[in-house]
Design a protein around this motif. Structure first.
Motif, PDB file in Angstrom:
ATOM      1  N   ALA A 176       0.837  -1.215   0.000  1.00  0.00           N
ATOM      2  CA  ALA A 176       0.000   0.000   0.000  1.00  0.00           C
ATOM      3  C   ALA A 176       0.862   1.252   0.000  1.00  0.00           C
ATOM      4  CB  ALA A 176      -0.960   0.001   1.189  1.00  0.00           C
ATOM      5  N   GLU A 177       1.855   1.290  -0.916  1.00  0.00           N
ATOM      6  CA  GLU A 177       2.754   2.431  -1.028  1.00  0.00           C
ATOM      7  C   GLU A 177       2.853   2.857  -2.492  1.00  0.00           C
ATOM      8  OE1 GLU A 177       6.481   0.929   0.390  1.00  0.00           O
ATOM      9  OE2 GLU A 177       6.714  -0.474  -1.280  1.00  0.00           O
ATOM     10  N   LEU A 178       3.323   4.072  -2.710  1.00  0.00           N
ATOM     11  CA  LEU A 178       3.497   4.609  -4.069  1.00  0.00           C
ATOM     12  C   LEU A 178       2.196   4.586  -4.853  1.00  0.00           C
ATOM     13  CD1 LEU A 178       6.953   3.021  -5.059  1.00  0.00           C
ATOM     14  CD2 LEU A 178       6.492   5.179  -3.887  1.00  0.00           C
ATOM     15  N   TRP A 179       1.082   4.865  -4.148  1.00  0.00           N
ATOM     16  CA  TRP A 179      -0.198   4.896  -4.831  1.00  0.00           C
ATOM     17  C   TRP A 179      -0.332   6.161  -5.660  1.00  0.00           C
ATOM     18  CZ3 TRP A 179      -0.806   8.816  -1.493  1.00  0.00           C
ATOM     19  CH2 TRP A 179      -0.492   8.619  -0.142  1.00  0.00           C
ATOM     20  N   GLY A 180      -1.411   6.200  -6.443  1.00  0.00           N
ATOM     21  CA  GLY A 180      -1.601   7.296  -7.388  1.00  0.00           C
ATOM     22  C   GLY A 180      -2.447   8.431  -6.842  1.00  0.00           C
ATOM     23  N   ARG A 181      -2.770   9.341  -7.727  1.00  0.00           N
ATOM     24  CA  ARG A 181      -3.591  10.498  -7.374  1.00  0.00           C
ATOM     25  C   ARG A 181      -5.054  10.062  -7.202  1.00  0.00           C
ATOM     26  NH1 ARG A 181      -0.351  15.071  -8.921  1.00  0.00           N
ATOM     27  NH2 ARG A 181       1.258  14.475 -10.420  1.00  0.00           N
ATOM     28  N   GLN A 182      -5.834  10.952  -6.633  1.00  0.00           N
ATOM     29  CA  GLN A 182      -7.260  10.689  -6.447  1.00  0.00           C
ATOM     30  C   GLN A 182      -7.937  10.521  -7.800  1.00  0.00           C
ATOM     31  OE1 GLN A 182      -9.237  13.797  -4.323  1.00  0.00           O
ATOM     32  NE2 GLN A 182     -11.153  12.673  -4.076  1.00  0.00           N
ATOM     33  N   THR A 183      -8.906   9.607  -7.885  1.00  0.00           N
ATOM     34  CA  THR A 183      -9.598   9.359  -9.137  1.00  0.00           C
ATOM     35  C   THR A 183     -11.053   8.995  -8.896  1.00  0.00           C
ATOM     36  OG1 THR A 183      -9.616   8.029 -11.166  1.00  0.00           O
ATOM     37  CG2 THR A 183      -8.928   6.919  -9.157  1.00  0.00           C
ATOM     38  N   ASP A 184     -11.902   9.295  -9.890  1.00  0.00           N
ATOM     39  CA  ASP A 184     -13.308   8.889  -9.868  1.00  0.00           C
ATOM     40  C   ASP A 184     -13.547   7.666 -10.739  1.00  0.00           C
ATOM     41  OD1 ASP A 184     -14.104  10.956  -8.184  1.00  0.00           O
ATOM     42  OD2 ASP A 184     -14.324  12.364  -9.862  1.00  0.00           O
ATOM     43  N   LEU A 185     -12.505   7.121 -11.332  1.00  0.00           N
ATOM     44  CA  LEU A 185     -12.666   5.954 -12.192  1.00  0.00           C
ATOM     45  C   LEU A 185     -13.094   4.739 -11.372  1.00  0.00           C
ATOM     46  CD1 LEU A 185      -9.511   6.454 -14.453  1.00  0.00           C
ATOM     47  CD2 LEU A 185     -11.912   6.748 -15.111  1.00  0.00           C
ATOM     48  N   PRO A 186     -13.860   3.831 -11.970  1.00  0.00           N
ATOM     49  CA  PRO A 186     -14.420   2.710 -11.190  1.00  0.00           C
ATOM     50  C   PRO A 186     -13.379   1.745 -10.642  1.00  0.00           C
ATOM     51  CG  PRO A 186     -14.875   2.453 -13.550  1.00  0.00           C
ATOM     52  CD  PRO A 186     -14.362   3.841 -13.357  1.00  0.00           C
TER      53      PRO A 186
ATOM     54  N   GLY B 185     -10.608   2.775  -9.190  1.00  0.00           N
ATOM     55  CA  GLY B 185      -9.868   3.448  -8.132  1.00  0.00           C
ATOM     56  C   GLY B 185      -9.863   2.597  -6.865  1.00  0.00           C
ATOM     57  N   VAL B 186      -8.731   2.560  -6.168  1.00  0.00           N
ATOM     58  CA  VAL B 186      -8.569   1.705  -4.992  1.00  0.00           C
ATOM     59  C   VAL B 186      -8.540   2.561  -3.726  1.00  0.00           C
ATOM     60  CG1 VAL B 186      -7.049   0.061  -3.808  1.00  0.00           C
ATOM     61  CG2 VAL B 186      -7.339  -0.056  -6.299  1.00  0.00           C
ATOM     62  N   VAL B 187      -9.230   2.108  -2.692  1.00  0.00           N
ATOM     63  CA  VAL B 187      -9.241   2.792  -1.403  1.00  0.00           C
ATOM     64  C   VAL B 187      -8.074   2.245  -0.578  1.00  0.00           C
ATOM     65  CG1 VAL B 187     -10.573   3.324   0.668  1.00  0.00           C
ATOM     66  CG2 VAL B 187     -11.744   3.036  -1.535  1.00  0.00           C
ATOM     67  N   PHE B 188      -6.919   2.887  -0.683  1.00  0.00           N
ATOM     68  CA  PHE B 188      -5.740   2.435   0.055  1.00  0.00           C
ATOM     69  C   PHE B 188      -5.863   2.834   1.522  1.00  0.00           C
ATOM     70  CE2 PHE B 188      -4.148   2.620  -4.298  1.00  0.00           C
ATOM     71  CZ  PHE B 188      -3.444   1.423  -4.384  1.00  0.00           C
ATOM     72  N   PRO B 189      -5.343   2.009   2.429  1.00  0.00           N
ATOM     73  CA  PRO B 189      -5.447   2.311   3.861  1.00  0.00           C
ATOM     74  C   PRO B 189      -4.421   3.346   4.298  1.00  0.00           C
ATOM     75  CG  PRO B 189      -4.235   0.274   3.545  1.00  0.00           C
ATOM     76  CD  PRO B 189      -4.695   0.702   2.176  1.00  0.00           C
ATOM     77  N   GLY B 190      -4.667   3.954   5.453  1.00  0.00           N
ATOM     78  CA  GLY B 190      -3.723   4.894   6.037  1.00  0.00           C
ATOM     79  C   GLY B 190      -4.176   6.331   5.905  1.00  0.00           C
ATOM     80  N   TYR B 191      -3.722   7.157   6.836  1.00  0.00           N
ATOM     81  CA  TYR B 191      -4.133   8.565   6.859  1.00  0.00           C
ATOM     82  C   TYR B 191      -3.705   9.297   5.599  1.00  0.00           C
ATOM     83  CZ  TYR B 191      -4.195  13.507   8.044  1.00  0.00           C
ATOM     84  OH  TYR B 191      -4.406  14.872   8.003  1.00  0.00           O
ATOM     85  N   ASN B 192      -2.463   9.129   5.188  1.00  0.00           N
ATOM     86  CA  ASN B 192      -1.966   9.858   4.024  1.00  0.00           C
ATOM     87  C   ASN B 192      -2.726   9.493   2.759  1.00  0.00           C
ATOM     88  OD1 ASN B 192       0.001  11.272   5.465  1.00  0.00           O
ATOM     89  ND2 ASN B 192       1.515   9.640   5.205  1.00  0.00           N
ATOM     90  N   ALA B 193      -3.040   8.214   2.598  1.00  0.00           N
ATOM     91  CA  ALA B 193      -3.776   7.779   1.417  1.00  0.00           C
ATOM     92  C   ALA B 193      -5.198   8.311   1.425  1.00  0.00           C
ATOM     93  CB  ALA B 193      -3.787   6.257   1.338  1.00  0.00           C
ATOM     94  N   GLN B 194      -5.773   8.472   2.604  1.00  0.00           N
ATOM     95  CA  GLN B 194      -7.158   8.915   2.703  1.00  0.00           C
ATOM     96  C   GLN B 194      -7.297  10.424   2.891  1.00  0.00           C
ATOM     97  OE1 GLN B 194     -10.094   7.124   2.250  1.00  0.00           O
ATOM     98  NE2 GLN B 194      -8.523   5.787   1.374  1.00  0.00           N
ATOM     99  N   ASN B 195      -6.177  11.128   2.940  1.00  0.00           N
ATOM    100  CA  ASN B 195      -6.212  12.574   3.126  1.00  0.00           C
ATOM    101  C   ASN B 195      -6.306  13.265   1.767  1.00  0.00           C
ATOM    102  OD1 ASN B 195      -6.074  15.117   4.237  1.00  0.00           O
ATOM    103  ND2 ASN B 195      -3.836  15.092   4.407  1.00  0.00           N
ATOM    104  N   CYS B 196      -7.515  13.234   1.205  1.00  0.00           N
ATOM    105  CA  CYS B 196      -7.751  13.834  -0.118  1.00  0.00           C
ATOM    106  C   CYS B 196      -8.578  15.107  -0.038  1.00  0.00           C
ATOM    107  CB  CYS B 196      -8.465  12.839  -1.033  1.00  0.00           C
ATOM    108  SG  CYS B 196      -7.497  11.375  -1.434  1.00  0.00           S
ATOM    109  N   GLY B 197      -8.859  15.567   1.168  1.00  0.00           N
ATOM    110  CA  GLY B 197      -9.669  16.772   1.315  1.00  0.00           C
ATOM    111  C   GLY B 197     -11.154  16.512   1.183  1.00  0.00           C
ATOM    112  N   GLN B 198     -11.573  15.237   1.234  1.00  0.00           N
ATOM    113  CA  GLN B 198     -12.981  14.905   1.097  1.00  0.00           C
ATOM    114  C   GLN B 198     -13.690  15.008   2.444  1.00  0.00           C
ATOM    115  OE1 GLN B 198     -10.562  12.837   1.411  1.00  0.00           O
ATOM    116  NE2 GLN B 198     -11.165  10.841   2.203  1.00  0.00           N
ATOM    117  N   ALA B 199     -15.003  14.871   2.425  1.00  0.00           N
ATOM    118  CA  ALA B 199     -15.767  14.879   3.667  1.00  0.00           C
ATOM    119  C   ALA B 199     -15.341  13.703   4.533  1.00  0.00           C
ATOM    120  CB  ALA B 199     -17.267  14.805   3.365  1.00  0.00           C
ATOM    121  N   ALA B 200     -15.474  13.869   5.836  1.00  0.00           N
ATOM    122  CA  ALA B 200     -14.953  12.883   6.778  1.00  0.00           C
ATOM    123  C   ALA B 200     -15.566  11.501   6.576  1.00  0.00           C
ATOM    124  CB  ALA B 200     -15.210  13.362   8.207  1.00  0.00           C
ATOM    125  N   ALA B 201     -16.817  11.439   6.157  1.00  0.00           N
ATOM    126  CA  ALA B 201     -17.497  10.147   6.027  1.00  0.00           C
ATOM    127  C   ALA B 201     -17.212   9.471   4.687  1.00  0.00           C
ATOM    128  CB  ALA B 201     -19.001  10.329   6.194  1.00  0.00           C
TER     129      ALA B 201
END
Length: 294
Positions: free
Chosen positions: A159-169, A171-187
């Motif tokens: 779960a390292e060296l992942w890509g940028r945020q994407t809306d493509l189907p 797209g993978v939800v990688f674990p960890g704070y940094n991977a999930q810190n995309c500026g989206q709503a908390a939920a």
């Protein structure tokens, strides 16, 4: 609801054991290096045992010489990869704490640095053993892609060296704070490009297929420098393209440079990976062009 793929439940460690209070673990990344090198070595040896692939001059080395070369290639990969990471990506941080440069187990390896290390090691061995340098490079080019393929898959498992945020189907939800810190709503979840798998496909499957096809079906090994040129240009192009969707290097990201470009003018420029890949593309194109005139 937006389609996305949850990250599979996988551990970076295959297994671990405790010995006298120390935890010893076999990780997928280490196994990828080991298996990739072994597969690549066997591919090169198979090519060396078929002198008809090489033309009238025969193979550039014996299988035994290939084994000796392999030892120094491994040294070049490790030292070149680490030093390259330090110099290309975080020179300031490591210069302030030089002792951390030797802590390879903490992560931080550069492919381009590893490649330079391999080139230096191969050149020294070829000079010592009086091996034809370009044809030795052609042989080595046949064996690099398995390590790239398995290494990128290991990057995904880690779960390292992942890509940028994407809306493509896909797209993978990688674990960890940094991977999930995309500026989206908390939920909400942040899906990212699985750029590791893009690279595994392009650098491993596609490039490896082209190299093997060119060697076994198109007589590429009879033209010194051609297979090496295909590798350099092919890897450089693959990496250059995937960099557009890879997450930017954090050390280059600033308020005025959110894309993490290592060189830019008015927001347009190139990442460090792209800058380092450009010389590979040029060198590869030159080698291919040169091989046509030999």
């Amino acid at each position: 609801m937006r389609a996305m793929i949850p990250f599979p439940e996988m551990s970076p460690e295959i297994f671990s054991v405790s010995v006298f209070g120390f935890e010893l673990a076999l990780r997928w990344y280490a196994l990828a290096y080991i298996v990739g090198i072994l597969i690549g070595w066997r591919i090169v040896v198979a090519a060396l045992k078929r002198p008809t692939l090489w033309g009238s001059n025969g193979a550039p080395m014996t299988p035994r010489q290939c084994e000796d070369l392999l030892t120094w290639v491994i040294v070049g990969v490790i030292f070149g990869g680490r030093i390259g990471y330090v110099l290309f990506y975080q020179p300031g941080e490591y210069l302030s704490r030089p002792g951390d440069i030797l802590k390879i187990w903490q992560g931080g390896m550069s492919f381009h640095g590893g490649l330079i290390g391999v080139i230096v090691a191969a050149w020294l061995v070829a000079r010592k053993e009086n091996l034809p340098k370009l044809r030795t490079a052609d042989a080595m080019a046949l064996g690099i892609w398995p390590g790239l393929l398995l290494g990128r898959i290991a990057n995904f498992i880690n779960a390292e060296l992942w890509g940028r945020q994407t809306d493509l189907p896909w797209g993978v939800v990688f674990p960890g704070y940094n991977a999930q810190n995309c500026g989206q709503a908390a939920a909400e979840f942040c899906a990212r490009h699985p750029s590791q798998l893009y690279e595994a496909l392009l650098e491993g499957v596609v490039l490896g297929g082209v190299l093997l096809w060119a060697a076994w079906k198109r007589d590429a090994l009879k033209f010194p420098g051609r297979s090496a040129g295909i590798f350099f240009a092919g890897y450089g192009l693959a990496r250059f393209v995937v960099e557009f969707v890879r997450q930017p290097d954090a050390q280059f990201v600033t308020e005025g440079n959110p894309l993490g470009l290592a060189w830019h003018v008015s927001g347009y420029g190139l990442t460090m990976g792209q800058l380092l890949s450009l010389p590979m593309i040029v060198a590869g194109a030159w080698l291919i062009s040169r091989s046509r005139r030999v």
